[in-house]
Design an enzyme around this catalytic site. Sequence first.
Site, PDB file in Angstrom:
ATOM      1  CG  HIS A 249      81.601  44.697 -15.342  1.00  0.00           C
ATOM      2  ND1 HIS A 249      82.157  44.300 -16.535  1.00  0.00           N
ATOM      3  CD2 HIS A 249      82.111  43.873 -14.396  1.00  0.00           C
ATOM      4  CE1 HIS A 249      82.972  43.271 -16.317  1.00  0.00           C
ATOM      5  NE2 HIS A 249      82.951  43.002 -15.020  1.00  0.00           N
ATOM      6  CG  ASP A 277      81.813  45.891 -19.544  1.00  0.00           C
ATOM      7  OD1 ASP A 277      81.859  44.671 -19.324  1.00  0.00           O
ATOM      8  OD2 ASP A 277      81.984  46.751 -18.659  1.00  0.00           O
TER       9      ASP A 277
END
Length: 464
Positions: A249, A277
């Site tokens: 992210h 992620d």
Amino acid sequence: MLPTTHHRRVAAACAAVTAAGALVLAGLPGAASASPSSPASPSSPSSSRLSPAESAAVDKTSPGVLKAMQRDLGLTSAQAEARLVNEAEAGAVAGALRNALGRDFAGAWVHGATSARLTVATTDAADVPRIEARGARAEVVGHSVAELDAAKARLDRAAKKAATRDAPVWYVDVRSNTVVVRAVKTSAAKSLVRAAGVDASLVRVERTAERPRPFYDLVGGEAYYMGGRCSIGFPVTKGTQQGFATAGHCGRAGTATTGYNQVAQGTFQASVFPGNDMAWVATNTQWTATPYVKGQGGQRVGVGGSTQSPVGASICRSGSTTGWHCGTISQHNTSVTYPEGTISGVTRTTVCAEPGDSGGSYISGSQAQGVTSGGSGNCSSGGTTYHQPINPLLQRFALTLKTTGGGEDPGPGEPEPGGTWAAGKVYAAGDSVTYGGSTYRCLQGHQAQPGWEPPNTPALWQQA
């Protein structure tokens, strides 16, 4: 008054070199002038009781520095101490002579394993007796330091407009009494000298293949910037390419990064978020991947591998906002929904974190665990965090974790002859391999390293 232990140390250092027949500087003022026990006159400042070595606090030199000197300069312990004493004394004498000689002064330098010989250069032969009276060797040369410094300053000004990529280094060299220009291409050096209007007789061109660059370490937990701020997870390599693992992210493929020092650093090569992620950044050649994470008080913590710790195990996190915090592993294989979507396969912990810590390192002992994803709470009231496990990230992007074991990137997936086990490959608990004619089952997820062959690592492999 300094402690008597200091006097014994300085005296021992000087004695060691004297015994070796090298301590020319023992006759220099300062080295022999102020006996530690001799009182200063009432009108003298208290510092006059100290030799240059004492006022330079040679006795407070870190043992680590002395050991490094021994290692890198090929010295004994006594020689290392003597060298520091001699250099302190020589610096004082050279400074005094520079003041005394004025514009005649043409530089000073020390010689020998213990820096026991000092040479001072001058443009006026009449200065020789004065130099020798201070215990130094005199050398008469054609150009003063002031003249050489002025020539270099003109090169500096010219370099602001001229291309110097092929003539990347220049300096005043007092030993050769010239301004040296180190150049990949001689023509580039000559062009710079002409642009500066410097007399060619002052310049010596040296050919070189070097193209200098700054060096910066990649250390887990350090900040990097990409419009916002995130933290380095773990330094990695992919073949000869260096970089670091971090949170997906924090950036998309193609996003440029700058380092903690705002120097251009690298580019995101791949990023997955949401779902997972995970991401990795390939850095430019100014940055070097290290096997460390920034720990408590800035101390570096070595990364020995990536063996996944069990639930309930201790775990610590390093991040650029809140630094170093520890807790325990609550659950593995967790799914969590953020405003952007759901991510799966993360580990939940009791370690706190705050914005800007994203991407930073989770480590248990010396074993890398993962990179910070998100969570709730803060480091004032406490919180819960989630990290993307490191082994799936390494596997997804074919990366090799930088570890304190050193050695070259083994190249993930290259099996050993006669078996399927391979250094650099990521193994999950339950995976089976063959090695040396036997079959082994993986006990804990990890990225294999040279030396971690199944017979050698009963904590990681069980023979079937």
